[in-house]
Write a protein that holds these residues in place. Structure first.
Motif, short mmCIF file in Angstrom:
data_model
loop_
_atom_site.label_atom_id
_atom_site.label_comp_id
_atom_site.label_asym_id
_atom_site.label_seq_id
_atom_site.Cartn_x
_atom_site.Cartn_y
_atom_site.Cartn_z
N ASP A 134 -35.74 -14.01 -21.29
CA ASP A 134 -36.57 -12.91 -20.84
C ASP A 134 -36.55 -12.80 -19.31
O ASP A 134 -36.41 -11.71 -18.76
CB ASP A 134 -38.01 -13.09 -21.34
CG ASP A 134 -38.91 -11.94 -20.97
OD1 ASP A 134 -38.65 -10.81 -21.42
OD2 ASP A 134 -39.87 -12.17 -20.21
N ALA A 135 -36.68 -13.93 -18.64
CA ALA A 135 -36.68 -13.93 -17.17
C ALA A 135 -35.33 -13.46 -16.62
O ALA A 135 -35.27 -12.70 -15.64
CB ALA A 135 -37.02 -15.32 -16.65
N LEU A 136 -34.25 -13.88 -17.25
CA LEU A 136 -32.92 -13.45 -16.83
C LEU A 136 -32.74 -11.95 -17.05
O LEU A 136 -32.19 -11.24 -16.20
CB LEU A 136 -31.84 -14.23 -17.58
CG LEU A 136 -30.41 -13.99 -17.16
CD1 LEU A 136 -30.19 -14.36 -15.69
CD2 LEU A 136 -29.46 -14.80 -18.06
N LEU A 137 -33.24 -11.46 -18.17
CA LEU A 137 -33.16 -10.03 -18.45
C LEU A 137 -33.93 -9.22 -17.40
O LEU A 137 -33.44 -8.18 -16.93
CB LEU A 137 -33.72 -9.76 -19.85
CG LEU A 137 -33.52 -8.38 -20.43
CD1 LEU A 137 -32.04 -8.04 -20.54
CD2 LEU A 137 -34.19 -8.29 -21.79
N TRP A 138 -35.10 -9.70 -17.00
CA TRP A 138 -35.87 -9.01 -15.97
C TRP A 138 -35.14 -9.04 -14.63
O TRP A 138 -35.19 -8.07 -13.87
CB TRP A 138 -37.27 -9.62 -15.83
CG TRP A 138 -38.20 -9.02 -16.82
CD1 TRP A 138 -38.64 -9.59 -17.98
CD2 TRP A 138 -38.80 -7.73 -16.75
NE1 TRP A 138 -39.47 -8.72 -18.64
CE2 TRP A 138 -39.60 -7.57 -17.90
CE3 TRP A 138 -38.75 -6.69 -15.84
CZ2 TRP A 138 -40.33 -6.42 -18.16
CZ3 TRP A 138 -39.48 -5.54 -16.09
CH2 TRP A 138 -40.25 -5.40 -17.23
N LEU A 139 -34.46 -10.13 -14.33
CA LEU A 139 -33.67 -10.18 -13.10
C LEU A 139 -32.60 -9.09 -13.11
O LEU A 139 -32.41 -8.38 -12.12
CB LEU A 139 -33.02 -11.56 -12.92
CG LEU A 139 -33.90 -12.63 -12.32
CD1 LEU A 139 -33.21 -13.99 -12.39
CD2 LEU A 139 -34.24 -12.29 -10.88
#
Length: 172
Positions: A144-149
């Motif tokens: 999820d954090a990578l997707l937001w990046l």
């Protein structure tokens, strides 16, 4: 097409957090998604959305979403969830930076180097959190954090390309 896929994946993540996450995670994911959608709408379709009642509605929605982000961040702090709290604080700083770039383009131009260093530092901190979640085995949080990046990097590239146009239209 790429943005549509990103938005769909982020919406799926928000739904997942809403059904299987904590209240803070669900609120956080939904509020950030709403902010992202509103920001994209404002910067992409600035002229038709910046008039009359629509403008007031956009501001009210942004305020509600921002309140949700802050409430989720406070929730993370009370839950002793340091990674999510740090993530939220870094994203809040990133949004403040992006707002300066869009709404104060002349200031952003004068401080371009400083703002770029700040942005790079914030992105580095957010990337570090991706690795920390992965190291802990929290794979969905890391994903999820990578997707937001990816989503914000894509958004920021688009904003930098048309910042003066969007800022002029949103100022009306």
């Amino acid at each position: 097409m790429f943005k549509a896929v990103l938005f769909a994946l982020l919406a799926a993540n928000a739904a997942s957090f809403a059904f299987a996450g904590s209240a803070s995670k669900a609120l956080d994911a939904c509020a950030w998604l709403l902010l992202l959608v509103l920001f994209e709408a404002e910067t992409r379709f600035a002229v038709p959305l910046a008039r009359g009642g629509r403008r007031l509605a956009l501001r009210a929605l942004r305020l509600a979403a921002a309140a949700g982000v802050i409430a989720a961040t406070v929730g993370y702090i009370f839950e002793n969830n340091a990674l999510d709290a740090a993530n939220s604080l870094l994203w809040i700083a990133m949004v403040v930076l992006l707002e300066v770039e869009v709404r104060r383009p002349h200031l952003a131009q004068r401080a371009q180097r400083t703002l770029s260093v700040i942005a790079l530092s914030l992105y580095a901190g957010l990337a570090l959190l991706v690795f920390m979640w992965a190291w802990r085995g929290d794979w969905f949080d890391a994903y999820d954090a990578l997707l937001w990046l990816f989503a914000f990097a894509t958004l920021e590239l688009g904003v930098r390309a048309k910042a003066p146009i969007a800022a002029d239209a949103m100022a009306r």
